[in-house]
Write a protein that holds these residues in place. Sequence first.
Motif, PDB file in Angstrom:
ATOM      1  N   LEU A  80     -20.580  44.627 -11.775  1.00 49.57           N
ATOM      2  CA  LEU A  80     -21.528  45.136 -10.202  1.00 49.57           C
ATOM      3  C   LEU A  80     -21.134  44.548  -9.427  1.00 49.57           C
ATOM      4  O   LEU A  80     -22.085  44.389  -8.255  1.00 49.57           O
ATOM      5  CB  LEU A  80     -22.923  45.428 -11.278  1.00 49.57           C
ATOM      6  CG  LEU A  80     -23.222  46.190 -12.108  1.00 49.57           C
ATOM      7  CD1 LEU A  80     -24.632  46.163 -12.631  1.00 49.57           C
ATOM      8  CD2 LEU A  80     -22.872  47.729 -11.819  1.00 49.57           C
ATOM      9  N   ASP A  81     -20.691  43.100  -9.485  1.00 46.73           N
ATOM     10  CA  ASP A  81     -21.181  41.834  -8.957  1.00 46.73           C
ATOM     11  C   ASP A  81     -18.677  42.020  -8.288  1.00 46.73           C
ATOM     12  O   ASP A  81     -18.636  40.360  -8.966  1.00 46.73           O
ATOM     13  CB  ASP A  81     -20.901  40.944  -8.921  1.00 46.73           C
ATOM     14  CG  ASP A  81     -21.455  39.367  -7.672  1.00 46.73           C
ATOM     15  OD1 ASP A  81     -19.976  40.103  -6.821  1.00 46.73           O
ATOM     16  OD2 ASP A  81     -21.525  38.421  -8.306  1.00 46.73           O
ATOM     17  N   TRP A 111     -22.383  42.579 -14.832  1.00 51.63           N
ATOM     18  CA  TRP A 111     -21.343  43.643 -15.424  1.00 51.63           C
ATOM     19  C   TRP A 111     -23.179  44.676 -16.162  1.00 51.63           C
ATOM     20  O   TRP A 111     -24.121  44.049 -16.442  1.00 51.63           O
ATOM     21  CB  TRP A 111     -20.539  42.530 -16.324  1.00 51.63           C
ATOM     22  CG  TRP A 111     -21.035  42.448 -17.418  1.00 51.63           C
ATOM     23  CD1 TRP A 111     -21.335  40.725 -17.691  1.00 51.63           C
ATOM     24  CD2 TRP A 111     -20.724  42.752 -18.708  1.00 51.63           C
ATOM     25  NE1 TRP A 111     -21.782  41.034 -18.634  1.00 51.63           N
ATOM     26  CE2 TRP A 111     -21.364  41.573 -19.511  1.00 51.63           C
ATOM     27  CE3 TRP A 111     -19.931  43.982 -19.607  1.00 51.63           C
ATOM     28  CZ2 TRP A 111     -21.827  41.540 -20.801  1.00 51.63           C
ATOM     29  CZ3 TRP A 111     -20.491  43.733 -20.283  1.00 51.63           C
ATOM     30  CH2 TRP A 111     -20.576  43.060 -21.658  1.00 51.63           C
ATOM     31  N   GLU A 112     -22.597  45.707 -16.262  1.00 53.33           N
ATOM     32  CA  GLU A 112     -23.584  46.697 -16.929  1.00 53.33           C
ATOM     33  C   GLU A 112     -22.290  47.302 -17.992  1.00 53.33           C
ATOM     34  O   GLU A 112     -21.305  47.646 -17.919  1.00 53.33           O
ATOM     35  CB  GLU A 112     -24.037  47.661 -16.168  1.00 53.33           C
ATOM     36  CG  GLU A 112     -24.414  48.556 -16.268  1.00 53.33           C
ATOM     37  CD  GLU A 112     -24.747  49.855 -15.647  1.00 53.33           C
ATOM     38  OE1 GLU A 112     -25.884  50.142 -15.147  1.00 53.33           O
ATOM     39  OE2 GLU A 112     -24.292  50.642 -15.216  1.00 53.33           O
ATOM     40  N   THR A 153     -27.969  46.467 -18.188  1.00 53.49           N
ATOM     41  CA  THR A 153     -27.237  45.806 -16.952  1.00 53.49           C
ATOM     42  C   THR A 153     -27.432  43.627 -17.403  1.00 53.49           C
ATOM     43  O   THR A 153     -28.367  43.022 -18.286  1.00 53.49           O
ATOM     44  CB  THR A 153     -28.141  45.399 -15.782  1.00 53.49           C
ATOM     45  OG1 THR A 153     -27.688  46.724 -15.157  1.00 53.49           O
ATOM     46  CG2 THR A 153     -27.150  44.209 -14.818  1.00 53.49           C
ATOM     47  N   ARG A 168     -18.793  48.435 -16.141  1.00 58.64           N
ATOM     48  CA  ARG A 168     -18.632  48.447 -15.078  1.00 58.64           C
ATOM     49  C   ARG A 168     -18.729  46.367 -14.447  1.00 58.64           C
ATOM     50  O   ARG A 168     -20.185  46.093 -15.149  1.00 58.64           O
ATOM     51  CB  ARG A 168     -19.514  48.885 -14.270  1.00 58.64           C
ATOM     52  CG  ARG A 168     -19.152  50.609 -15.036  1.00 58.64           C
ATOM     53  CD  ARG A 168     -20.182  51.235 -14.368  1.00 58.64           C
ATOM     54  NE  ARG A 168     -20.298  52.689 -14.815  1.00 58.64           N
ATOM     55  CZ  ARG A 168     -20.974  53.059 -15.879  1.00 58.64           C
ATOM     56  NH1 ARG A 168     -21.542  52.602 -16.818  1.00 58.64           N
ATOM     57  NH2 ARG A 168     -20.664  54.219 -16.313  1.00 58.64           N
TER      58      ARG A 168
END
Length: 345
Positions: free
Chosen positions: A29-30, A37-38, A48, A27
């Motif tokens: 995240l920014d 990202w994760e 993370t 994912r």
Amino acid sequence: MRTTLASPPLAVALYQEAADRLGFTTRILDPEFGFLWELEDGRGVRRTICGAKVPINDASAAQISGDKHYGGIVLERAGFRVPSTARCLSPAKFGHGEYASRCGPAPALEFARERGFPLVVKPNRLSHGRGVRRVVDEASMVAAIDDVFAADDIALVQTFATGREFRLDLLDGEFLVGYEREALVARGDGVRTIAELLAACDPRYGDPVESAVRLAEVERSTLLAERAGGSLATVLAAGTDLDFSGGVMNLNRCATARVIDDLPPAWSDWCRRVAETMHLRHIGIDLRVASLDADPSEAVILETNSAPLVNQIAHMGHRERAIESLMRVLRALTEPSPLPPLGLG
């Protein structure tokens, strides 16, 4: 599986593709820039990550590796060959304290009188070849040091290591990927332009997207201005060669590379000892040596990297090799290490 449509930087995108093949979820995240990202492996392991700095290495070891001078001290103490170095401190940062006498170019000038030229000037902490220059006299050395101080508080001046230049990446003592850096040379044939000649020797220079970045670096070179009127559209006469590397090899600058499929056993053992010395599970080793047929003890280690990238290898037509290496890194991140702690086993 991915849960975002954001277009991340290439380093993150390559890790995403590696994660997809492993059945992991990523994912962004920014979404504005795509660096944060994760990763989730489906078994409860979630990490993370920022960019390509996958948290597989000890933080202190990574910090020492990121400091080129300190990394060199650790390696030399363990018996490895490294360039002789003078350290110059930025007057803006250190000029009013106890280290004032080590500020500016004075340490480098003394070093140059002892060692002679050519020398290499580089930032202590920057990566991707930024600020690295081969210098041949005091004037060019002082100018290069001043340029480093615009981006780093410490400039290193080092003896110039001869031989061919290699990057070797390892994970838990096993070879991942490697390549030999080579000068980017346009060899004139009287027919093709400089841009066409460069595209023929390195696919990045003909790529619709990547070529803009690569050719812009060539256009900034003084060689192009001096020998070709500053134009990539110049047709080079047969027998005319233009070497754009400037003596400094980096795939983010004017250099190309040849990928290495495997390492001789002696070199595998040597690389493991370097990784153990630096206490890094995932490591990139930059070195110069006559060839990989030579005794590894003859190699000069230029620096190590605790988060080695494979971006340029992917751009050069070896994307599958790049993805495979990142899959191995992600597996190692989400599973217990099969090896005892480096240097303690």
